[in-house]
Design an enzyme around this catalytic site. Sequence first.
Site, PDB file in Angstrom:
ATOM      1  N   CYS A  50       0.839  -1.209   0.000  1.00 13.49           N
ATOM      2  CA  CYS A  50       0.000   0.000   0.000  1.00 13.49           C
ATOM      3  C   CYS A  50       0.872   1.255   0.000  1.00 13.49           C
ATOM      4  O   CYS A  50       0.609   2.219  -0.736  1.00 13.49           O
ATOM      5  CB  CYS A  50      -0.908   0.005   1.234  1.00 13.49           C
ATOM      6  SG  CYS A  50      -1.946  -1.457   1.388  1.00 13.49           S
TER       7      CYS A  50
HETATM    8  C1  BEZ Z   1       0.799  -4.786   2.126  1.00 15.71           C
HETATM    9  O1  BEZ Z   1       0.292  -3.749   1.705  1.00 15.71           O
HETATM   10  O2  BEZ Z   1       1.924  -5.103   1.802  1.00 15.71           O
HETATM   11  C2  BEZ Z   1       0.052  -5.652   3.080  1.00 15.71           C
HETATM   12  C3  BEZ Z   1      -1.326  -5.534   3.185  1.00 15.71           C
HETATM   13  C4  BEZ Z   1      -2.013  -6.340   4.065  1.00 15.71           C
HETATM   14  C5  BEZ Z   1      -1.356  -7.256   4.825  1.00 15.71           C
HETATM   15  C6  BEZ Z   1      -0.003  -7.384   4.715  1.00 15.71           C
HETATM   16  C7  BEZ Z   1       0.714  -6.577   3.848  1.00 15.71           C
END
Ligand code: BEZ
Length: 161
Positions: A50
């Site tokens: 994200c």
């Molecule tokens: C990520 O954006 O990398 C992520 C999102 C949810 C859980 C773990 C990692």
Amino acid sequence: MTIAVSERIPSVKFKHIQADGTTVELDTAEVFKGKKMILFGLPGAFTPTCHNQHVPSYVARAEELRAKGIQGVVCMAIGDHWLMRAWADSLGTGDKVMMLADGNGELTRGLGVELDLTGAKMGIRTRRFVAVVNDGVIESIDVEPAGGIEVTGADACLARL
Ligand code: BEZ
């Protein structure tokens, strides 16, 4: 179940801290009224994909989205408004991407995009998705089928416009 095309975005009130530090209460019905906008959702502020890929893709391509008729880009995640303000500042989203704090998860539930990450000790979050919302009506919605941002990142979103 994920909200269907032609349905109206749920009317949900949320708190938002503006760039000048002022806290306001907004309603999705007013934010999306009369504009063609992109709404994308993701599991969490500051989480790796994200933070490093998903939001930056929309910041980088904001002008191209605008050139294709998009009048605003909103990113939503479950979290409080202080968290989303800090994340916006950290990424320098400025006026390119509005960071919407879905504090109670009401918008996530209303859109049918819940993601159960309790196994990862992260609770219920928002699935990675992107929607075109035209005057409050869902014109398209695409959910990321696996990891990454192949379907929901700004490159793919632009290519579909
Ligand atoms: C990520 O954006 O990398 C992520 C999102 C949810 C859980 C773990 C990692």
